[in-house]
Motif scaffolding. Structure first.
Motif, PDB file in Angstrom:
ATOM      1  N   PHE A 144      -0.616  -5.577   1.436  1.00 13.68           N
ATOM      2  CA  PHE A 144       0.638  -6.224   1.057  1.00 13.68           C
ATOM      3  C   PHE A 144       1.136  -5.665  -0.272  1.00 13.68           C
ATOM      4  O   PHE A 144       0.340  -5.225  -1.116  1.00 13.68           O
ATOM      5  CB  PHE A 144       0.445  -7.739   0.902  1.00 13.68           C
ATOM      6  CG  PHE A 144       0.106  -8.459   2.171  1.00 13.68           C
ATOM      7  CD1 PHE A 144       0.738  -8.160   3.362  1.00 13.68           C
ATOM      8  CD2 PHE A 144      -0.848  -9.470   2.169  1.00 13.68           C
ATOM      9  CE1 PHE A 144       0.425  -8.830   4.537  1.00 13.68           C
ATOM     10  CE2 PHE A 144      -1.169 -10.162   3.329  1.00 13.68           C
ATOM     11  CZ  PHE A 144      -0.519  -9.836   4.525  1.00 13.68           C
ATOM     12  N   ASP A 145       2.456  -5.715  -0.461  1.00 18.88           N
ATOM     13  CA  ASP A 145       3.031  -5.346  -1.741  1.00 18.88           C
ATOM     14  C   ASP A 145       3.075  -6.580  -2.644  1.00 18.88           C
ATOM     15  O   ASP A 145       2.520  -7.638  -2.307  1.00 18.88           O
ATOM     16  CB  ASP A 145       4.408  -4.705  -1.563  1.00 18.88           C
ATOM     17  CG  ASP A 145       5.421  -5.644  -0.901  1.00 18.88           C
ATOM     18  OD1 ASP A 145       5.222  -6.888  -0.942  1.00 18.88           O
ATOM     19  OD2 ASP A 145       6.420  -5.135  -0.349  1.00 18.88           O
ATOM     20  N   GLU A 146       3.751  -6.462  -3.781  1.00 18.83           N
ATOM     21  CA  GLU A 146       3.763  -7.574  -4.742  1.00 18.83           C
ATOM     22  C   GLU A 146       4.487  -8.801  -4.202  1.00 18.83           C
ATOM     23  O   GLU A 146       4.244  -9.923  -4.659  1.00 18.83           O
ATOM     24  CB  GLU A 146       4.392  -7.106  -6.063  1.00 18.83           C
ATOM     25  CG  GLU A 146       3.533  -6.095  -6.811  1.00 18.83           C
ATOM     26  CD  GLU A 146       4.147  -5.692  -8.144  1.00 18.83           C
ATOM     27  OE1 GLU A 146       5.251  -6.188  -8.468  1.00 18.83           O
ATOM     28  OE2 GLU A 146       3.514  -4.887  -8.867  1.00 18.83           O
ATOM     29  N   GLN A 147       5.381  -8.598  -3.239  1.00 18.00           N
ATOM     30  CA  GLN A 147       6.100  -9.721  -2.626  1.00 18.00           C
ATOM     31  C   GLN A 147       5.372 -10.251  -1.385  1.00 18.00           C
ATOM     32  O   GLN A 147       5.890 -11.099  -0.660  1.00 18.00           O
ATOM     33  CB  GLN A 147       7.524  -9.298  -2.244  1.00 18.00           C
ATOM     34  CG  GLN A 147       8.456  -9.098  -3.428  1.00 18.00           C
ATOM     35  CD  GLN A 147       8.143  -7.828  -4.211  1.00 18.00           C
ATOM     36  OE1 GLN A 147       7.916  -6.770  -3.610  1.00 18.00           O
ATOM     37  NE2 GLN A 147       8.129  -7.938  -5.530  1.00 18.00           N
ATOM     38  N   ASP A 196       2.767  -3.496   3.116  1.00 11.38           N
ATOM     39  CA  ASP A 196       2.944  -2.246   2.381  1.00 11.38           C
ATOM     40  C   ASP A 196       2.620  -1.102   3.343  1.00 11.38           C
ATOM     41  O   ASP A 196       1.458  -0.783   3.579  1.00 11.38           O
ATOM     42  CB  ASP A 196       2.006  -2.214   1.165  1.00 11.38           C
ATOM     43  CG  ASP A 196       2.202  -0.995   0.284  1.00 11.38           C
ATOM     44  OD1 ASP A 196       2.652   0.049   0.802  1.00 11.38           O
ATOM     45  OD2 ASP A 196       1.879  -1.081  -0.911  1.00 11.38           O
ATOM     46  N   TRP A 197       3.652  -0.497   3.910  1.00  8.54           N
ATOM     47  CA  TRP A 197       3.451   0.496   4.962  1.00  8.54           C
ATOM     48  C   TRP A 197       2.836   1.780   4.437  1.00  8.54           C
ATOM     49  O   TRP A 197       1.996   2.392   5.109  1.00  8.54           O
ATOM     50  CB  TRP A 197       4.766   0.770   5.687  1.00  8.54           C
ATOM     51  CG  TRP A 197       5.243  -0.432   6.428  1.00  8.54           C
ATOM     52  CD1 TRP A 197       6.294  -1.244   6.110  1.00  8.54           C
ATOM     53  CD2 TRP A 197       4.650  -1.011   7.608  1.00  8.54           C
ATOM     54  NE1 TRP A 197       6.392  -2.283   7.010  1.00  8.54           N
ATOM     55  CE2 TRP A 197       5.402  -2.153   7.936  1.00  8.54           C
ATOM     56  CE3 TRP A 197       3.555  -0.666   8.402  1.00  8.54           C
ATOM     57  CZ2 TRP A 197       5.102  -2.958   9.041  1.00  8.54           C
ATOM     58  CZ3 TRP A 197       3.250  -1.458   9.498  1.00  8.54           C
ATOM     59  CH2 TRP A 197       4.013  -2.584   9.805  1.00  8.54           C
ATOM     60  N   GLU A 198       3.202   2.189   3.242  1.00  7.91           N
ATOM     61  CA  GLU A 198       2.606   3.404   2.679  1.00  7.91           C
ATOM     62  C   GLU A 198       1.108   3.218   2.472  1.00  7.91           C
ATOM     63  O   GLU A 198       0.303   4.089   2.828  1.00  7.91           O
ATOM     64  CB  GLU A 198       3.279   3.763   1.353  1.00  7.91           C
ATOM     65  CG  GLU A 198       2.725   5.033   0.725  1.00  7.91           C
ATOM     66  CD  GLU A 198       3.389   5.397  -0.591  1.00  7.91           C
ATOM     67  OE1 GLU A 198       2.963   6.394  -1.218  1.00  7.91           O
ATOM     68  OE2 GLU A 198       4.339   4.682  -1.003  1.00  7.91           O
ATOM     69  N   MET A 199       0.725   2.080   1.918  1.00  8.07           N
ATOM     70  CA  MET A 199      -0.700   1.818   1.703  1.00  8.07           C
ATOM     71  C   MET A 199      -1.429   1.609   3.018  1.00  8.07           C
ATOM     72  O   MET A 199      -2.607   1.973   3.157  1.00  8.07           O
ATOM     73  CB  MET A 199      -0.880   0.598   0.800  1.00  8.07           C
ATOM     74  CG  MET A 199      -2.339   0.269   0.470  1.00  8.07           C
ATOM     75  SD  MET A 199      -3.305   1.671  -0.166  1.00  8.07           S
ATOM     76  CE  MET A 199      -2.368   2.075  -1.642  1.00  8.07           C
ATOM     77  N   THR A 200      -0.762   1.065   4.020  1.00  6.38           N
ATOM     78  CA  THR A 200      -1.389   0.915   5.338  1.00  6.38           C
ATOM     79  C   THR A 200      -1.781   2.277   5.896  1.00  6.38           C
ATOM     80  O   THR A 200      -2.884   2.457   6.421  1.00  6.38           O
ATOM     81  CB  THR A 200      -0.440   0.184   6.312  1.00  6.38           C
ATOM     82  OG1 THR A 200      -0.146  -1.123   5.796  1.00  6.38           O
ATOM     83  CG2 THR A 200      -1.080   0.037   7.693  1.00  6.38           C
ATOM     84  N   GLY A 220      -3.249  -5.017  -2.334  1.00  2.00           N
ATOM     85  CA  GLY A 220      -2.529  -6.244  -2.623  1.00  2.00           C
ATOM     86  C   GLY A 220      -3.384  -7.490  -2.504  1.00  2.00           C
ATOM     87  O   GLY A 220      -4.587  -7.438  -2.244  1.00  2.00           O
ATOM     88  N   THR A 223      -9.195  -2.630  -4.129  1.00  4.17           N
ATOM     89  CA  THR A 223      -8.347  -2.327  -5.287  1.00  4.17           C
ATOM     90  C   THR A 223      -9.174  -1.700  -6.402  1.00  4.17           C
ATOM     91  O   THR A 223      -8.740  -0.743  -7.054  1.00  4.17           O
ATOM     92  CB  THR A 223      -7.650  -3.609  -5.778  1.00  4.17           C
ATOM     93  OG1 THR A 223      -6.816  -4.113  -4.729  1.00  4.17           O
ATOM     94  CG2 THR A 223      -6.792  -3.340  -7.000  1.00  4.17           C
ATOM     95  N   ASN A 268       4.823  -8.669   1.314  1.00  4.12           N
ATOM     96  CA  ASN A 268       5.278  -8.034   2.541  1.00  4.12           C
ATOM     97  C   ASN A 268       4.315  -6.896   2.871  1.00  4.12           C
ATOM     98  O   ASN A 268       3.603  -6.391   1.990  1.00  4.12           O
ATOM     99  CB  ASN A 268       6.689  -7.492   2.376  1.00  4.12           C
ATOM    100  CG  ASN A 268       7.702  -8.589   2.113  1.00  4.12           C
ATOM    101  OD1 ASN A 268       7.697  -9.617   2.793  1.00  4.12           O
ATOM    102  ND2 ASN A 268       8.559  -8.386   1.124  1.00  4.12           N
TER     103      ASN A 268
END
Length: 292
Positions: free
Chosen positions: A14-17, A21-25, A269, A262, A19
């Motif tokens: 997930f990103d900070e919101q 995070d497709w790049e990190m996926t 996230g 992380t 949602n």
């Protein structure tokens, strides 16, 4: 369909919101395949926070993972729920997305009988051509898939495996009575080695996010007859098996593993409510674990 010996139940970045995070996926899929040696990935399982993913997010994850993995590993879609019709719908969407198989958890909360559980799994399996892996985790679902019902379901042609978390005794009984070609995966990292010793095929793992390559060595050593070496590798892995779920207090899956990733330089996230991230004591424990 051979899903391999080491399957990782992948977290959802997930990103900070919060949602997806497709790049990190994409980076995580590459890392799990290339560095941690995963043979298959479970997408949108419990570790992937399936209870708080929408159907639209799940289908998007299935589609993205299939495309990004590009045949380098198998993609298993988590499509189980406690509503049979809903699971059938998700399963059909996973099949359309190109998934290689599905993972179906035992229906939770509504506490069906063994006959109800059987009819639930049978109905979903008959609605798809994909191979099906059953998932029995009574600590989360309250009900437990019995040995007898598991073996009855194993007669359905496309139900090919089970992920078992009840007990080593139950694993032994399933392996003893299973038809040829039906295989058992441990769903508990800590009993990877014992489950192999009673005839288990492999592990659907959380710890493999961090020590997948070492777990692959453990499995290979045991299968090659190098039991002493397998025992030594198991001892090296055990702090992760234990620590990712008790750091030092019991923490829900996937809270600890997301924090540990992380620390490893993979910022996947935080977690969605009602899960909360690690506290200061747990964070310090995991920092020491990952550095060890």
């Amino acid at each position: 369909m051979d899903f391999g010996r080491l399957i990782t139940a992948m977290v959802t970045p997930f990103d900070e919101q919060l949602n997806i995070d497709w790049e990190m996926t994409g980076k995580l899929i590459d890392y799990l395949i290339d560095e941690q040696k995963s043979d298959s990935l479970v997408i949108s399982g419990t570790t992937g926070e399936s209870p708080t993913l929408t159907d639209e997010e799940k289908v998007a994850l299935f589609q993205f993972s299939v495309k990004h993995a590009a045949g380098r590993c198998k993609i298993i879609a988590g499509t189980g729920s406690n509503e049979t019709a809903h699971s059938v719908k998700l399963t059909k969407l996973a099949e359309q997305a190109g998934a290689d198989g599905i993972l179906l958890v035992t229906p939770y909360y509504n506490r069906p009988s063994q006959e109800g559980i059987y009819q639930h799994f049978r109905t979903i399996a008959e609605a798809t051509t994909l191979p099906v892996i059953l998932y029995n985790v009574p600590s989360r679902t309250v009900v437990s898939l019995s040995v007898e019902t598991t073996l009855r379901l194993a007669q359905i042609p496309n139900i090919v495996a089970t992920k078992e978390c009840a007990s080593l005794e139950q694993m032994t009984e399933i392996v003893s009575g299973a038809p040829e070609g039906f295989i058992l995966y441990s769903g508990d990292d800590a009993i990877t080695l014992p489950s192999l010793s009673v005839g288990g095929y492999g592990i659907i793992s959380v710890a493999s996010h961090l020590i997948g390559e070492k777990m692959k060595e453990l499995i290979s050593a045991y299968l090659d007859g190098r039991v002493k070496e397998a025992t030594e590798i198991n001892a090296q892995c055990f702090p992760y098996f234990k620590g990712l779920f008790n750091c030092p207090n019991p923490v829900p899956n996937p809270v600890a593993v997301k924090y540990a990733l992380t620390l490893r330089g993979l910022p996947v996230g935080s977690v969605r409510l009602p899960l909360v991230t690690v506290n200061d004591t747990e964070a310090k424990f995991l920092q020491n674990l990952v550095k060890a």
